[in-house]
Structure formats: structure tokens, C-alpha cells
Design a protein around this motif. Structure first.
Motif, PDB file in Angstrom:
ATOM      1  N   ALA A   1      88.143  12.112 -56.260  1.00  0.00           N
ATOM      2  CA  ALA A   1      88.247  11.231 -57.427  1.00  0.00           C
ATOM      3  C   ALA A   1      89.356  11.704 -58.363  1.00  0.00           C
ATOM      4  CB  ALA A   1      86.909  11.181 -58.164  1.00  0.00           C
ATOM      5  N   ASP A   2      89.514  13.028 -58.501  1.00  0.00           N
ATOM      6  CA  ASP A   2      90.604  13.558 -59.328  1.00  0.00           C
ATOM      7  C   ASP A   2      91.955  13.130 -58.763  1.00  0.00           C
ATOM      8  OD1 ASP A   2      88.868  14.919 -61.051  1.00  0.00           O
ATOM      9  OD2 ASP A   2      88.792  16.656 -59.719  1.00  0.00           O
ATOM     10  N   ALA A   3      92.109  13.231 -57.445  1.00  0.00           N
ATOM     11  CA  ALA A   3      93.372  12.833 -56.816  1.00  0.00           C
ATOM     12  C   ALA A   3      93.634  11.347 -57.020  1.00  0.00           C
ATOM     13  CB  ALA A   3      93.343  13.172 -55.326  1.00  0.00           C
ATOM     14  N   ASP A   4      92.599  10.531 -56.897  1.00  0.00           N
ATOM     15  CA  ASP A   4      92.767   9.093 -57.108  1.00  0.00           C
ATOM     16  C   ASP A   4      93.190   8.796 -58.541  1.00  0.00           C
ATOM     17  OD1 ASP A   4      92.136   8.492 -54.492  1.00  0.00           O
ATOM     18  OD2 ASP A   4      90.015   8.139 -54.913  1.00  0.00           O
ATOM     19  N   ARG A   5      92.615   9.522 -59.498  1.00  0.00           N
ATOM     20  CA  ARG A   5      92.992   9.305 -60.903  1.00  0.00           C
ATOM     21  C   ARG A   5      94.443   9.707 -61.141  1.00  0.00           C
ATOM     22  NH1 ARG A   5      87.448  10.671 -61.942  1.00  0.00           N
ATOM     23  NH2 ARG A   5      87.921  12.903 -61.883  1.00  0.00           N
ATOM     24  N   ARG A   6      94.869  10.806 -60.536  1.00  0.00           N
ATOM     25  CA  ARG A   6      96.265  11.222 -60.717  1.00  0.00           C
ATOM     26  C   ARG A   6      97.212  10.219 -60.067  1.00  0.00           C
ATOM     27  NH1 ARG A   6      94.006  16.026 -59.015  1.00  0.00           N
ATOM     28  NH2 ARG A   6      95.279  16.137 -57.124  1.00  0.00           N
ATOM     29  N   ALA A   7      96.844   9.723 -58.897  1.00  0.00           N
ATOM     30  CA  ALA A   7      97.683   8.725 -58.235  1.00  0.00           C
ATOM     31  C   ALA A   7      97.779   7.459 -59.077  1.00  0.00           C
ATOM     32  CB  ALA A   7      97.124   8.409 -56.848  1.00  0.00           C
ATOM     33  N   ALA A   8      96.653   7.028 -59.649  1.00  0.00           N
ATOM     34  CA  ALA A   8      96.656   5.825 -60.484  1.00  0.00           C
ATOM     35  C   ALA A   8      97.510   6.033 -61.731  1.00  0.00           C
ATOM     36  CB  ALA A   8      95.227   5.457 -60.870  1.00  0.00           C
TER      37      ALA A   8
ATOM     38  N   ARG B   1      97.774  10.533 -50.994  1.00  0.00           N
ATOM     39  CA  ARG B   1      97.425   9.515 -51.992  1.00  0.00           C
ATOM     40  C   ARG B   1      98.246   9.686 -53.266  1.00  0.00           C
ATOM     41  NH1 ARG B   1      90.795   9.106 -52.028  1.00  0.00           N
ATOM     42  NH2 ARG B   1      90.478   9.245 -49.764  1.00  0.00           N
ATOM     43  N   VAL B   2      98.436  10.933 -53.693  1.00  0.00           N
ATOM     44  CA  VAL B   2      99.161  11.171 -54.942  1.00  0.00           C
ATOM     45  C   VAL B   2     100.655  10.912 -54.769  1.00  0.00           C
ATOM     46  CG1 VAL B   2      99.669  12.874 -56.735  1.00  0.00           C
ATOM     47  CG2 VAL B   2      97.411  12.835 -55.679  1.00  0.00           C
ATOM     48  N   LEU B   3     101.193  11.212 -53.596  1.00  0.00           N
ATOM     49  CA  LEU B   3     102.627  11.033 -53.381  1.00  0.00           C
ATOM     50  C   LEU B   3     103.011   9.590 -53.077  1.00  0.00           C
ATOM     51  CD1 LEU B   3     103.544  14.184 -51.234  1.00  0.00           C
ATOM     52  CD2 LEU B   3     103.896  13.830 -53.687  1.00  0.00           C
TER      53      LEU B   3
ATOM     54  N   ALA C   1      93.655  -0.206 -50.397  1.00  0.00           N
ATOM     55  CA  ALA C   1      93.836  -1.377 -51.269  1.00  0.00           C
ATOM     56  C   ALA C   1      93.922  -0.944 -52.727  1.00  0.00           C
ATOM     57  CB  ALA C   1      92.706  -2.389 -51.067  1.00  0.00           C
ATOM     58  N   THR C   2      94.812   0.013 -52.998  1.00  0.00           N
ATOM     59  CA  THR C   2      94.958   0.603 -54.326  1.00  0.00           C
ATOM     60  C   THR C   2      95.568  -0.397 -55.299  1.00  0.00           C
ATOM     61  OG1 THR C   2      95.313   2.743 -53.269  1.00  0.00           O
ATOM     62  CG2 THR C   2      95.983   2.537 -55.574  1.00  0.00           C
ATOM     63  N   GLU C   3      95.107  -0.346 -56.544  1.00  0.00           N
ATOM     64  CA  GLU C   3      95.693  -1.194 -57.581  1.00  0.00           C
ATOM     65  C   GLU C   3      97.083  -0.681 -57.928  1.00  0.00           C
ATOM     66  OE1 GLU C   3      94.676  -2.858 -62.085  1.00  0.00           O
ATOM     67  OE2 GLU C   3      93.183  -1.729 -60.933  1.00  0.00           O
ATOM     68  N   LEU C   4      98.062  -1.582 -57.904  1.00  0.00           N
ATOM     69  CA  LEU C   4      99.452  -1.223 -58.157  1.00  0.00           C
ATOM     70  C   LEU C   4      99.888  -1.699 -59.534  1.00  0.00           C
ATOM     71  CD1 LEU C   4     101.002  -2.188 -54.696  1.00  0.00           C
ATOM     72  CD2 LEU C   4     100.022   0.006 -55.415  1.00  0.00           C
TER      73      LEU C   4
END
Length: 581
Positions: free
Chosen positions: A16-23, A87-89, A576-579
Motif C-alpha cells: 500500500a505504501d508503494a501504491d501511494r508513492r506511485a500515485a 509500480r513506483v517507476l 488499472a491504475t488511476e492516471l
């Protein structure tokens, strides 16, 4: 329970931390199609034309702390798993492959031998450099030598008292210019021995002037013209703790750690292909009405999902099954860039001559990626698909004799994107992977589908496709068992290349099936059978295997999701990440 005196360990960043940083990074980089966005495609096209890096975007990434993503959490960074690093990159790679390579994948690939075999001091030294914005250069073994180099490149011999003396000249990877540490593969044994090289960490501050110098530029357009560099040493002494792993184990160490790059780089190229597909959809007026699907665009979308499935499974295997990850990672490295290149050519047919129009972010993104993909996919040693072939080829006969149709299925967590995994341990990666988890998964899928072959609809078509793939694996087993064994002479190159190609396609299909079967229903599209039917039918056609007639509406369903994600600003991968709008 902690007791007094126990060291306080930092919390390990979660998925979840990685997803937040990617977002957060996606938001900071902004809408890539906005003409006034300093980090958008228009600004990046202008940087290409100048032949200079996009300084404002580099500064943004520095302030974001992207370098910490490339340093293991045990050494003060945020790197826990390769799939989370991807995910982050991905927000960077969606916009600029060259920049993403320089600030994302290059540090991970160059420093891998340090994380796997470096002393505590050398790990700390490398981590401090990367966290401070510095670079690690790579001088791989067997890299093409420039004119006038010694036949063995950099060589090493024992120094009086302790350590090694290094001498010779060799070509370095493009990231060597401006680096302050260098991972060098120095020859310490007979040239054709598997123990011919030793990995050494050189301190750039202790090198003589001009030991590392630029020798020209790669023949490529714009910022892809990476500098060519070489390193030349004369009786340069290094201490014993600069040796990474045992003397003579440099090549096995490289084979172990390059697995990360073999899986990571293709996963990030999927993100770049996402932008190319999105640009084609937008340039075509939003993809046309969902009632009038564009078959070519739907097929590209299905292939991108297949590539993402394959790459994600390989990335997850690095943490979950480190002793069995080498072959899947090599197969991803070999196949995914080729499939993406094929699909970029299909998109070029949609856009026509305007794909080279840098005045339009929608049209220029495709031509830009087509130029960048070959260099990015080839890796720091510029070995390309041949590196994947070289890893897979010697495994074909042993796998055919001992693994295929004989192993249990891997755990479901290998395919389930939201499942927890162990932290990536570079030292645990094996140089000679054992078993074949994806072939075992395919056999398990085939057993389940055999029970529903006559039910009709999408499920029956999937069952027929799975049977075609299992038949292909049987044929591969027969052909691979006939290959020369150890000591029986060289492998027939043309035949082995064809076998590697077919084998990689079978593994990709197994990954698609595993990912689809692991769905929990949270994403209705991914849980439905339309996309695996289309993806597997395209893989089967590449194999020349039987393909049953597709059910009515398959391409329409995939195309409808393609258009929906475009309109709702969602990525075209499994997440299906929000862009950024």
C-alpha cells in the motif's frame, strides 16, 4: 515481544505504501498530454530535440526521493520487492523511457552485485552514494571491446599482502560517465572457464584522472545517443573487501543478479507501451464507439495484458521462489520486448505517417517509443534478447527430462497481485534455477479445464486453447530431450533459438492463465474470460497451434474496456491504475 535492549528495526514499507508513492508521483508528473506541463510529452520531445535530459523533471524526481526506491530497505532505502519497485517507476516510464532507465533501472542493475555479495561496509557505501543522488557504473564481463583494448579487458591478480591489482582496458556501460562507484567484472581465471571473472567494487574517488572517459556516442537519435565509455587501469590496487563474493564467482554473481533486470525492464516497458496505445486511442478519436470495435487496438490491449501478466509473475517469483526465478525472468527478457515491438508496429498502422509528428503528443509518443525500446530492452550490457536465449538454452533438456509434467503447481500467491510476498533478497537468487513453475501451472490449469471442455461459450474456448498449449509443451519436451547433453557437443544454434521462442510463448500463456484463475472478482473485466481468450488465441496463432473460433463479442468486450479506461484515465495494465487527467 520486544525487550529492553533490542534494536529498533524500521518498519518495512508495504504494498500500500508503494501504491501511494506511485500515485503521488503520477500526480506530480501531471497530464502527459498537456502542452504546458513541464514534465509532459511536449516538454520531453523538446528535450529530445536538444539532446539534453529534462532538467526540471530530473529535479522533481530528486525531490521526490526516487533514488531511495533503488536501495534495499535494509540499507536505508525503500526497495522491498521488485514488483513494487516496478509500480513506483511506471509513472516515469509512461512518459520517458530514457529518463526512467537512467534514474530507475540503471541504479538497481548496476548495484545488484553489491546487494547480493558486498560487505556491510560496501553496502553502506553504495547506499549512501545512491541515496545522495550519485551513480554506480557497470563494467560487465564480455562487453564488446573497443579497438586497441587488451583481449581480456580488465584483469586482476593478487596484490602483495592483500587485495587485488587491476589492469587493462574495457568498454563500460553508458551509465559509467559521472559515476563515483564502479562494479567491474575483472578476469582472474582462464578465459573460457565459468570461473573466469571476479566482481570488484571500485571507488571512483581513488581512480587516477581520466581512468574513465567518454569515447563517443551511441548511434541513436536525441537523448538515446548515450555516451560510450571505457575504463583503463594500470596496477590499480583495491582492498580485499572491495571484492564482491569469492574470487572467480563474478559470472555466477552476474547471472544471479541480472534476473532482477531481466524481469524489471520489460515490466516497465509495458508502462511505456501503455502510453503508446493510449495515444493511438486518443488520436483515433477516443477509440471510436464501443459498438464498433477496432480489432487491432483490442488485440494490442490483450497483448499488453499478457505481457504484464508474464512480467509480473516473473517479478513476484524473485521474492517468492528465488531459486526458481531465473528461467521465467530470462523468458520475459527475451519475449516481452519482442511482443511490444510487434504491437507498436500494429499501432503504427493505425497512426500512419503521423506517428513521427513531434508536434502532437498523441502522435509523437509512438515513434519516440519505437526508437527507445530496442536500447532500453537490451540492458546495460547491450546484449538484448541474446542474453535471455543464453540463459534458457542450457535448461531446455534438463527441464524436459525432469520437470515438465512432473512438478506440483506453484502457490497461488505467485499470480495474485495483492498477495503479500517476502522481501527481495538478492543473495538468495540462484544462478542455476531449478524446476519450471509456469509449466507446472499450465499443467494444473489443463487438468481443471479438461472437465469443462464441452460446456460451450468462453470457457470451452479457453479449454481448447489450453489443450493446444499443453500439446505444444509435449512437442517441446520431445524435441528438447533430443538436444545434445553435456559433453555431447555444441547445441544446434538455429534449432535452439526456435525452441526458446516457442517455449517463451508457452510460459507467457501459462502466466496469463495463472493470473486469470487467481482473480477474486474485484475487477469484473479481469475476472471475465474475454481478455484471456483473446490473449491466448493470439499466442496460439504465433505458435501455429490450433485456435478454435472465438465466441461472439470477445473483441467487443475487450475493446469496450479499452475505451472505458481511456475515458476514465486508467492504465492499460493489470492494476488499472488511476492516471493524471
Amino acid at each position: 515481544m520486544a525487550v529492553a535492549g533490542d534494536p529498533v528495526r524500521p518498519a518495512i514499507p508495504s504494498a500500500a505504501d508503494a501504491d501511494r508513492r506511485a500515485a503521488r508521483l503520477e500526480v506530480l508528473l501531471g497530464d502527459p498530454y498537456a502542452p504546458d506541463n513541464p514534465h509532459g510529452l511536449t516538454a520531453l520531445f523538446e528535450a529530445d530535440a536538444r539532446g539534453r535530459p529534462p532538467e526540471r523533471t530530473e529535479l522533481l524526481l530528486e525531490r521526490f526521493g526516487l533514488s531511495a526506491e533503488c536501495v534495499p530497505v535494509a540499507d536505508g532505502g525503500r526497495l522491498t520487492r521488485a514488483d513494487l519497485l516496478a509500480r513506483v517507476l511506471r509513472p516515469v516510464f509512461r512518459r520517458d523511457v530514457a529518463l526512467g532507465t537512467a534514474v530507475g533501472t540503471a541504479p538497481v542493475l548496476a548495484a545488484g552485485p553489491v546487494w547480493a555479495a558486498g560487505s556491510t561496509h560496501r553496502r553502506a557505501q553504495t547506499a549512501a552514494l545512491l541515496l545522495g543522488g550519485g551513480r554506480v557504473g557497470l563494467v560487465p564481463h564480455g562487453h564488446g571491446q573497443t579497438a586497441g583494448t587488451t583481449p581480456g579487458g580488465i584483469t586482476a591478480r593478487p596484490a602483495p599482502g592483500d587485495g587485488l591489482l587491476l589492469g587493462g582496458r574495457a568498454e563500460a556501460a553508458p551509465d559509467a560517465i559521472g559515476a563515483r562507484l564502479y562494479v567491474v567484472q575483472a578476469r582472474t581465471g582462464p578465459a573460457r572457464s565459468p570461473h573466469s571473472h571476479t566482481a570488484v567494487l571500485l571507488d571512483g574517488d581513488r581512480l587516477p584522472p581520466l581512468a574513465v572517459r567518454e569515447t563517443g556516442r551511441a548511434a541513436a537519435p536525441g537523448r538515446l545517443r548515450a555516451p560510450r565509455a571505457e575504463i583503463e587501469l594500470h596496477e590499480h590496487a583495491v582492498p580485499h573487501d572491495a571484492v564482491l563474493g569469492p574470487v572467480g564467482e563474478g559470472v555466477p554473481l552476474a547471472l544471479r543478479t541480472q534476473q532482477v533486470g531481466h524481469a524489471l525492464v520489460p515490466a516497465l516497458l509495458v508502462a511505456a507501451a501503455d502510453t503508446a496505445l493510449r495515444s493511438a486511442v486518443r488520436a483515433a478519436g477516443g477509440g471510436a464507439s464501443p459498438a464498433r470495435p477496432h480489432r487491432r487496438l483490442a488485440g494490442v490491449f490483450a497483448d499488453i495484458l499478457a505481457c504484464d501478466s508474464f512480467a509480473d509473475v516473473a517479478l513476484r517469483a524473485l521474492s517468492l521462489l528465488p531459486a526458481q526465478a531465473q528461467v521465467p525472468a530470462a523468458a520475459v527478457h527475451y519475449l516481452v520486448p519482442a511482443l511490444l515491438r510487434e504491437n507498436l508496429e500494429a499501432l503504427a498502422c493505425v497512426l500512419g505517417a503521423r506517428r513521427h509528428d513531434r508536434g502532437s503528443a498523441h502522435h509523437g509518443a509512438l515513434g519516440r517509443l519505437m526508437r527507445a525500446l530496442p536500447l532500453a530492452a537490451s540492458g546495460p550490457a547491450r546484449t538484448g534478447a541474446a542474453a535471455g536465449q543464453a540463459v534458457i538454452a542450457p535448461h531446455l533438456r534438463p527441464l524436459a527430462e525432469h520437470s515438465w509434467f512432473a512438478e506440483p503447481e506453484p502457490p497461488l500467491t505467485l499470480f495474485r497481485g495483492g498477495a503479500d510476498l517476502p522481501v527481495l533478497d538478492f543473495a538468495s537468487l540462484a544462478a542455476a534455477g531449478r524446476g519450471d513453475v509456469l509449466a507446472a501451472s499450465l499443467c494444473g490449469s489443463a487438468a481443471r479445464f479438461a472437465e469443462v471442455r464441452g460446456v460451450g461459450g468462453h470457457t470451452a474456448v479457453l479449454a481448447e486453447l489450453v489443450q493446444s498449449l499443453v500439446t505444444e509443451l509435449h512437442a517441446l519436451r520431445a524435441r528438447c530431450r533430443a538436444l545434445p547433453g553435456p559433453g555431447d557437443g555444441p547445441l544446434p544454434v538455429a534449432a535452439v533459438c526456435a525452441l526458446v521462442d516457442r517455449y517463451a510463448l508457452v510460459l507467457a500463456a501459462a502466466a496469463v492463465l495463472g493470473v486469470w484463475e487467481s482473480q477474486d472478482g474485484a475487477d469484473p473485466f479481469l475476472a471475465a474470460p474475454a481478455w484471456p481468450v483473446l490473449a491466448l488465441s493470439r499466442i496460439a496463432r504465433r505458435l501455429g497451434a490450433p485456435v478454435p473460433p472465438l465466441p461472439d463479442g470477445v473483441e467487443e468486450l475487450v475493446h469496450r474496456e479499452l475505451v472505458r479506461r481511456c475515458h476514465e484515465h486508467l492504465s492499460y495494465d493489470l492494476d488499472a491504475t488511476e492516471l493524471a487527467p
